[in-house]
Design an enzyme around this catalytic site. Structure first.
Site, PDB file in Angstrom:
ATOM      1  N   HIS A 203      -6.002  -1.204  12.056  1.00 58.75           N
ATOM      2  CA  HIS A 203      -5.414  -1.706  10.817  1.00 58.75           C
ATOM      3  C   HIS A 203      -6.328  -2.743  10.181  1.00 58.75           C
ATOM      4  CE1 HIS A 203      -2.356  -2.431   7.927  1.00 58.75           C
ATOM      5  NE2 HIS A 203      -1.915  -3.569   8.416  1.00 58.75           N
TER       6      HIS A 203
ATOM      7  N   ASN B 292      -1.117  -9.236   4.798  1.00 63.26           N
ATOM      8  CA  ASN B 292      -0.972  -7.804   5.071  1.00 63.26           C
ATOM      9  C   ASN B 292      -0.704  -7.062   3.763  1.00 63.26           C
ATOM     10  OD1 ASN B 292      -0.752  -5.431   6.496  1.00 63.26           O
ATOM     11  ND2 ASN B 292       0.982  -6.069   7.763  1.00 63.26           N
TER      12      ASN B 292
ATOM     13  N   CYS C 168      -5.003   0.776   4.051  1.00 65.33           N
ATOM     14  CA  CYS C 168      -5.085  -0.629   4.454  1.00 65.33           C
ATOM     15  C   CYS C 168      -6.493  -1.185   4.277  1.00 65.33           C
ATOM     16  CB  CYS C 168      -4.643  -0.783   5.903  1.00 65.33           C
ATOM     17  SG  CYS C 168      -5.647   0.158   7.072  1.00 65.33           S
TER      18      CYS C 168
ATOM     19  N   GLN D  85       0.820  -1.215   0.000  1.00 67.12           N
ATOM     20  CA  GLN D  85       0.000   0.000   0.000  1.00 67.12           C
ATOM     21  C   GLN D  85       0.854   1.267   0.000  1.00 67.12           C
ATOM     22  OE1 GLN D  85      -1.665  -0.897   4.112  1.00 67.12           O
ATOM     23  NE2 GLN D  85      -1.550   1.328   4.267  1.00 67.12           N
TER      24      GLN D  85
END
Ligand SMILES: *[C@@H]1O[C@H](CO)[C@@H](O)[C@H](O)[C@H]1NC(C)=O
Ligand SMILES: *[C@@H]1O[C@H](CO)[C@@H](O)[C@H](O)[C@H]1NC(C)=O
Ligand SMILES: *[C@@H]1O[C@H](CO)[C@@H](O)[C@H](O)[C@H]1NC(C)=O
Length: 509
Positions: free
Chosen positions: A280, A301, A147, A139
């Site tokens: 997150h 992630n 996120c 990202q």
């Protein structure tokens, strides 16, 4: 290549100089090696400091972090290791403030949970092995707190692959630019993103709408893929509900990703410590048990592949606290797939076409009402004209056995509210009349034979049928007429029914 080579050369030269310089000024060896580490690190991550003051400041933080990471790893009693990664010159406060931009919900939300009654759950799951997970993305968190978009997109890419077999990387940037309930690089929520994608009729592919790591202007002229109907939330604070969901598709979750351990996670099963202040968004793409017997969630992630286990983190599962490690079970949601026009309908149409293409050649093999139902479905699903022609021909061949109701079935939508297609009825009747004519010519060369008993019966039914549909507003007199004139005049001994149909039509219009 030349550039790379000279770049490397400069770094090596610089490192040598640093070592020589440190010896000259009598720095002890641990201090010197830390300076070298910092130089190597800034080269690897292309970090550029604006001046010597900033460099000295960042060096101090880097040193503190590296010492923390090394001493943590030395203890050796934790099931996970830390590593010097892209965040190594940031304080934990900076990491928290700058990067993790998930917006927690005020108050709970509940929706149906379609996996609630599931009882058989595999002991492990890895959606990567089933081809439902795209490569780990980055990202670019120094620039963009998106996120939430990466988490939502991972879940949508997953369900789309599970339902269609196609794994297509989708566009986070479209969410960042166009989803007004979220706030682009300043943060957002995955459930809002699912809602947006539902209303948007899908999302652009990543290649059509590439990621830029800034909040830009919404490009509305892109085509959309991966339609979803909306989303459901996983009942909060129960890891067993999350397990049921993850067994069926990749799931978006919010976590507290602010701890030093998370910042520098390298490998193994992460067991904390962490809080539960959700900040997150990530995606759970599986679960399992490690070699040492620790149960974990497999989490994708969006920090790039240099973070963690090639971009993934395994987080401890089934902990005592109901919220789950780092609050992983607090706020999970997933997109629901749109079984509609574009997906289910296409599959049904293809199935119908293939069934019709397999019909035995014998024309009277099937009863009329069965053929009428298939033809109605073919019209509804927009089947190919060869498929419809085949069904029309077969019904034409046995039209003398067709009832008024069969013709009506072909003429209305499923809810009976609307006329939909008189073209098939027209083709069936004209096919029948042509067949009768050719039989008559063959037998006697006399058209009067067209008024066979079968023809008389059909004529009567057609006129009653026209009477039934005459009151529908979308019907034009030319359409009634177009069907009525197909039947030879001689076949109508009396015109009562046809007159009645026209009468109804004229009164209603
Ligand atoms: C090296 O210097 C640092 C401070 O710059 C000090 O903390 C450390 O104890 C020294 N190490 C040795 C082996 O002298
Ligand atoms: C789950 O089971 C309950 C009780 O049998 C039933 O009322 C409910 O509709 C089921 N839910 C789903 C999503 O199938
Ligand atoms: C919008 O997307 C289309 C399709 O990818 C592209 O051709 C067009 O250049 C884009 N427009 C802008 C303003 O970026």
């Amino acid at each position: 290549m030349v550039m790379t080579f000279s770049f490397k050369f400069i770094i090596i030269a610089f490192m040598l100089l640093t070592i020589l310089a440190s010896q000259a000024t009598c720095l002890n060896s641990s201090e010197a090696s830390m300076t070298v580490k910092h130089e190597q690190w800034t080269a690897k991550y292309r970090r550029v400091y604006k001046d010597a003051t900033e460099k000295a400041y960042r060096y101090k933080i880097f040193k503190k972090n590296v010492e923390f990471i090394e001493s943590f790893n030395k203890v050796g009693t934790w099931p996970y290791k830390l590593g010097i990664n892209v965040f190594a010159d940031l304080t934990n406060e900076e990491f928290q403030k700058a990067y993790n931009r998930y917006k927690p919900r005020e108050g709970g939300k509940s929706t149906p949970f379609k996996y609630g009654n599931i009882t058989s759950i595999p002991s492990s799951m890895d959606w990567r092995h089933k081809g439902a997970v795209t490569k780990v993305k980055d990202q670019n968190i120094e620039k963009c707190g998106s996120c939430w978009a990466f988490s939502a997109v991972a879940a949508v890419e997953g369900i789309h692959q599970i339902k269609t077999g196609e794994l297509i990387p989708l566009a986070e940037q479209e969410l960042v630019d166009c989803d007004r309930r979220n706030i682009g690089c300043d943060g957002g929520r995955m459930d809002y993103a699912f809602e947006f994608i539902g209303k948007n009729k899908g999302l652009a592919t990543e290649s059509n709408y590439p990621y830029k790591a800034i909040t830009g202007t919404c490009n509305k002229s892109v085509t959309h893929d991966a339609k979803i109907s909306g989303y459901e939330v996983v009942p909060a604070n129960t890891e067993s509900a999350l397990l049921k969901a993850v067994a069926h598709q990749p799931i978006s979750v919010a976590i507290d990703g602010s701890s030093l351990g998370f910042q520098f996670y390298k490998s193994g099963v992460f067991t904390g410590h962490c809080n539960t202040f959700l900040d997150h968004g990530v995606a759970v793409v599986g679960y399992g048990t490690s070699k040492d017997g620790i149960k974990y969630w497999l989490v994708k992630n969006s920090y790039g592949i240099k973070w963690g286990e090639n971009g993934y983190i395994r987080m401890q599962r089934n902990i005592k606290a109901k919220k789950g490690l780092c609050g992983i079970a607090m706020d999970a949601s997933y997109p629901t797939y749109l079984e509609d026009d574009s997906n289910l309908r296409t599959r049904r149409r293809e199935l119908l076409e293939s069934i019709v293409s397999l019909f035995p050649s014998e024309k009277s093999a099937f009863p009329v009402n069965f053929l009428s139902c298939l033809l109605r479905a073919a019209i509804f699903l927009g089947a190919s004209s060869s498929c419809k022609n085949e069904l029309e021909k077969r019904i034409s061949a046995i039209l003398e056995h067709v009832t008024v109701d069969d013709l009506l079935v072909l003429s209305f939508t499923y809810d009976g509210e609307r006329l939909f297609d008189l073209e098939s009825v027209r083709k069936i009747i004209s096919g029948f009349v042509d067949k009768e004519k050719s039989v008559a010519v063959f037998n006697a060369g006399d058209f009067r034979e067209v008024s066979s008993t079968a023809m008389l019966r059909v004529a009567k039914n057609v006129d009653v049928y026209l009477g039934e549909i005459a009151s529908f507003p979308e019907l034009g007199i030319s359409k009634i007429n177009g069907i009525a004139v197909l039947v030879p005049k001689e076949a109508r001994k009396i015109d009562d029914d046809l007159y009645r149909a026209v009468d109804i039509y004229l009164k209603v219009q």
